[in-house]
Scaffold this active site. Structure first.
Site, PDB file in Angstrom:
ATOM      1  N   GLU A 134      -5.766   3.072  -7.578  1.00  0.00           N
ATOM      2  CA  GLU A 134      -5.920   4.150  -8.365  1.00  0.00           C
ATOM      3  C   GLU A 134      -4.440   4.353  -8.890  1.00  0.00           C
ATOM      4  O   GLU A 134      -3.519   4.095  -8.505  1.00  0.00           O
ATOM      5  CB  GLU A 134      -6.100   5.202  -7.097  1.00  0.00           C
ATOM      6  CG  GLU A 134      -7.163   5.425  -6.669  1.00  0.00           C
ATOM      7  CD  GLU A 134      -7.613   6.330  -5.379  1.00  0.00           C
ATOM      8  OE1 GLU A 134      -8.496   6.495  -4.979  1.00  0.00           O
ATOM      9  OE2 GLU A 134      -6.629   6.980  -5.281  1.00  0.00           O
ATOM     10  N   CYS A 144      -3.686  10.070  -2.704  1.00  0.00           N
ATOM     11  CA  CYS A 144      -4.005   8.929  -2.965  1.00  0.00           C
ATOM     12  C   CYS A 144      -5.191   8.318  -2.138  1.00  0.00           C
ATOM     13  O   CYS A 144      -5.324   8.617  -0.986  1.00  0.00           O
ATOM     14  CB  CYS A 144      -2.505   7.919  -2.887  1.00  0.00           C
ATOM     15  SG  CYS A 144      -2.088   7.539  -1.129  1.00  0.00           S
TER      16      CYS A 144
END
Ligand code: SF4
Length: 352
Positions: free
Chosen positions: A101, A342
């Site tokens: 990501e 995250c």
């Protein structure tokens, strides 16, 4: 390096992860002048080319020949989420199928990018979706860099700062992280000022010492989250072996050596690290040192019992730190309406 060696067993030279010398050697083998290496690197690092065909200042014949010897890596965007505040979160997949990501956070005349340095993470922080699923592999310098370029191209604007606060512990992938930082800093790369490039670590002490000796003015952020050893051991088991006393000493050495102000990240978690005892310990840890404390509103991770503390409590932390002479701010939580912590987007995709 012989050209026969390069493509034997299909082992092509990855343009995003080879040295200038390796590229020059290959081009010499192909009978090309040295300046071709610079031309190709400009396409890779500045223009973020995704195929050799885009390299229009190379002849068609050379591009066809190069295709036998080199690859260009290349990420594929497999998911994205767009926040009401304009932040965009991307799930990017590398050619081997590994996905990470990264986030682009625009503000007036600025674009900050948060990147991952590893796919997954071995540190196991209690509040983190990435830590819950372990480490898949470390990223190469080229893969870290590519995330920044992907965001730049998507927003079609210059990236003004990069934080390595996505998935992974950058200090456990030190060489690739440093190489990516240098490429991001280089005028022949992204040309981002070193002070606008930040590495965030849980506090991997040997690597903080090493980082202090790097010549560039990169910025350091340390995830503290508690200045009480027993609480920190529970929240951040991956750095249990590095005591807070040792961290305190090493951060002092870091400041003496670099003259730069580190940031301490402190995610305020209700009933865990937001009580008076924790606040006192945080004040003691930071008092009299050159430091900035970022108080962060925790992003809730689905399935986790950890909840954010109240905004009022965050303000009390900032005020008390200020009263003992420590600069502190509440970090504006970007992308609160998307899976901004995250690992959350990746986790969400795996559930589908
Ligand atoms: S917070 Fe960072 S260091 Fe901790 S487990 Fe998550 S990705 Fe790893």
């Amino acid at each position: 390096m012989q050209t026969e060696d390069v493509n034997r067993n299909n082992e092509k030279l990855d343009l995003r992860n080879c040295t200038h010398g390796q590229l020059e050697t290959l081009l010499a083998e192909l009978g090309q002048p040295k300046f071709r290496a610079k031309q190709i690197e400009d396409w890779v690092w500045v223009k973020n080319a995704t195929s050799l065909d885009q390299m229009t200042n190379l002849s068609k014949a050379l591009r066809a020949e190069l295709a036998d010897y080199v690859t260009l890596g290349g990420v594929e965007e497999i998911a994205r989420q767009v926040s009401q505040d304009g932040s965009r979160k991307y799930l990017l997949r590398f050619p081997d199928g590994v996905a990470v990501e990264c986030v682009g956070m625009p503000s007036k005349n600025r674009l900050a990018v948060c990147v991952s340095t590893q796919a997954g993470c071995a540190m196991g922080c209690a509040f983190c979706a990435t830590g819950a699923s372990g480490l898949t592999r470390s990223l190469t310098a080229g893969e870290i860099y590519e995330q920044v370029m992907h965001v730049r191209d998507d927003f079609n604007t210059r990236v003004t700062s990069v934080v390595m606060m996505g998935q992974g512990e950058p200090m456990m992938n030190y060489d690739a992280t440093l190489a990516a930082l240098r490429r991001l800093n280089s005028p022949e790369g992204a040309g981002i000022g070193a002070r606008h490039l930040t590495v965030s670590t849980c506090g991997v002490i040997p690597m903080i010492k090493r980082f202090a000796n790097e010549p560039e003015q990169f910025t350091l952020a340390v995830s503290l989250h508690s200045a009480n050893q027993s609480t920190r051991n529970i929240l951040m088991p991956g750095v249990k072996k590095y005591s807070l006393i040792h961290l305190y000493d090493v951060m002092g050495e870091y400041v003496d050596k670099t003259g730069r102000r580190p940031t301490y990240e402190y995610a305020l978690i209700q009933g865990v690290n937001d009580n008076e005892d924790e606040l006192g310990a945080l004040c003691d840890f930071c008092r009299g040192t050159l430091a900035h404390v970022n108080i962060i509103q925790l992003n809730e991770v689905p399935g986790s019992k950890l909840k954010p503390a109240s905004p009022e409590r965050a303000e009390e932390f900032v005020a008390r730190l200020a009263s003992v002479g420590v600069e502190a701010t509440i970090r504006n939580s970007r992308g609160a309406d998307i899976d901004a912590a995250c690992g959350q987007l990746r986790q969400r995709m795996q559930e589908l």
